[in-house]
Design a protein around this motif. Sequence first.
Motif, short mmCIF file in Angstrom:
data_model
loop_
_atom_site.label_atom_id
_atom_site.label_comp_id
_atom_site.label_asym_id
_atom_site.label_seq_id
_atom_site.Cartn_x
_atom_site.Cartn_y
_atom_site.Cartn_z
N LEU A 209 22.91 39.80 52.96
CA LEU A 209 22.22 41.28 53.04
C LEU A 209 23.30 42.49 52.73
CD1 LEU A 209 20.14 40.90 56.18
CD2 LEU A 209 19.17 40.99 53.62
N GLY A 210 22.85 43.42 52.09
CA GLY A 210 23.54 44.50 52.00
C GLY A 210 24.97 44.47 51.36
N ARG A 211 26.03 45.33 52.00
CA ARG A 211 27.29 44.98 51.18
C ARG A 211 28.42 44.93 52.31
NH1 ARG A 211 30.68 49.26 51.87
NH2 ARG A 211 29.75 51.33 52.44
N GLU A 212 29.47 44.16 51.81
CA GLU A 212 30.56 43.68 52.76
C GLU A 212 31.28 45.14 52.99
OE1 GLU A 212 33.32 41.68 54.83
OE2 GLU A 212 31.27 41.29 54.32
N LEU A 213 31.79 45.40 54.01
CA LEU A 213 32.62 46.56 54.55
C LEU A 213 33.97 46.36 54.12
CD1 LEU A 213 31.12 47.50 57.91
CD2 LEU A 213 30.38 48.43 55.66
N ARG A 214 34.62 47.60 53.55
CA ARG A 214 36.01 47.25 53.39
C ARG A 214 36.80 47.21 54.83
NH1 ARG A 214 34.54 51.73 50.64
NH2 ARG A 214 35.93 52.99 52.20
N GLU A 215 37.90 46.70 54.65
CA GLU A 215 38.65 46.50 55.86
C GLU A 215 38.84 47.68 56.53
OE1 GLU A 215 42.28 44.22 55.54
OE2 GLU A 215 41.37 42.57 54.52
N ASP A 216 39.28 48.79 55.79
CA ASP A 216 39.45 50.12 56.51
C ASP A 216 38.38 51.05 57.02
OD1 ASP A 216 38.77 50.81 53.86
OD2 ASP A 216 40.24 52.37 53.47
N GLU A 217 37.08 50.52 56.52
CA GLU A 217 35.71 51.18 56.87
C GLU A 217 35.33 50.87 58.30
OE1 GLU A 217 32.28 51.77 53.87
OE2 GLU A 217 33.46 49.83 53.32
#
Length: 285
Positions: A209-217
């Motif tokens: 589902l959706g999108r993977e968050l960046r490490e800094d998000e």
Amino acid sequence: MSALDPRLTPANGHAAAHELRGVVEATRYVKGTVRTVQQPLVNLAEAPRGERASQLLFGEAFRVIDERDGYAFGQSLRDGYCGYVLAGALARQEAATHWVAAPATHLYPKPKVKAPPEVSIFFGSHVRVTADHGEFQKISTGHFVPTQHLQRLRARFSDPVGVADMFLGTPYLWGGSSRWGIDCSGLVQQAFVACGIDCPRDSDQQMGLGRELREDEPLHRGDLIFWRGHVGIMASDTLMLHANAHHMAVAYEPLEEAMARIAASQAESTGAGEVTARRRVERPA
């Protein structure tokens, strides 16, 4: 070609859905018959008399592909999940008009608040309203449901976390999908579907589902956080809501505490270990 996921493949060797002809082997290929669940809950199992993998709710549609020995094999139209249910829990297909938008509701024999309820049905159940009695709606079974507990079929909530919060304190139940008992992915599915977001049943499927968050998000309300075999929904950037076997209930838990606890369980070779994914799912416009 990659192997088909049996959870989403309407075929059991005896019969297969007609669209799978040439894809899987079966004795016969059928269009299937859509039926409606007529019990408050029915277990969906991997095999006849097998362990519960999910549950279907009152009024939900189930496509029957094969039926024998008191069990119907088929596919839930809610999420495509396949398995076996008790054939006696199914009735002829019925078009719903409303769904239950309260954690649970009673079915009353009369449109009176003091009338003794006969049974309860749960959040996400589908009903067909046949008459408006003001504070109560008569449904096709002949029972009466409080008007406040129903929403039109297309009506949806806007906040998945708010929906999940309605299940706070619900007992943890592997494969559960209701206020009677629910598991981690069942909670996420109910929360997102109620907000008009298609959501598969199991946590490994929900990782798409959706999108993977960046490490800094940073995490936001409504984000999903995954471990192997587990998922929670963020209520804020630091607080998670999840159905879990540690509390044996749907509970809020500080994310840092949950991460430390689950990581520690890995050392005992019994837990899910480290976080595997963080996903953000946007509500459709």
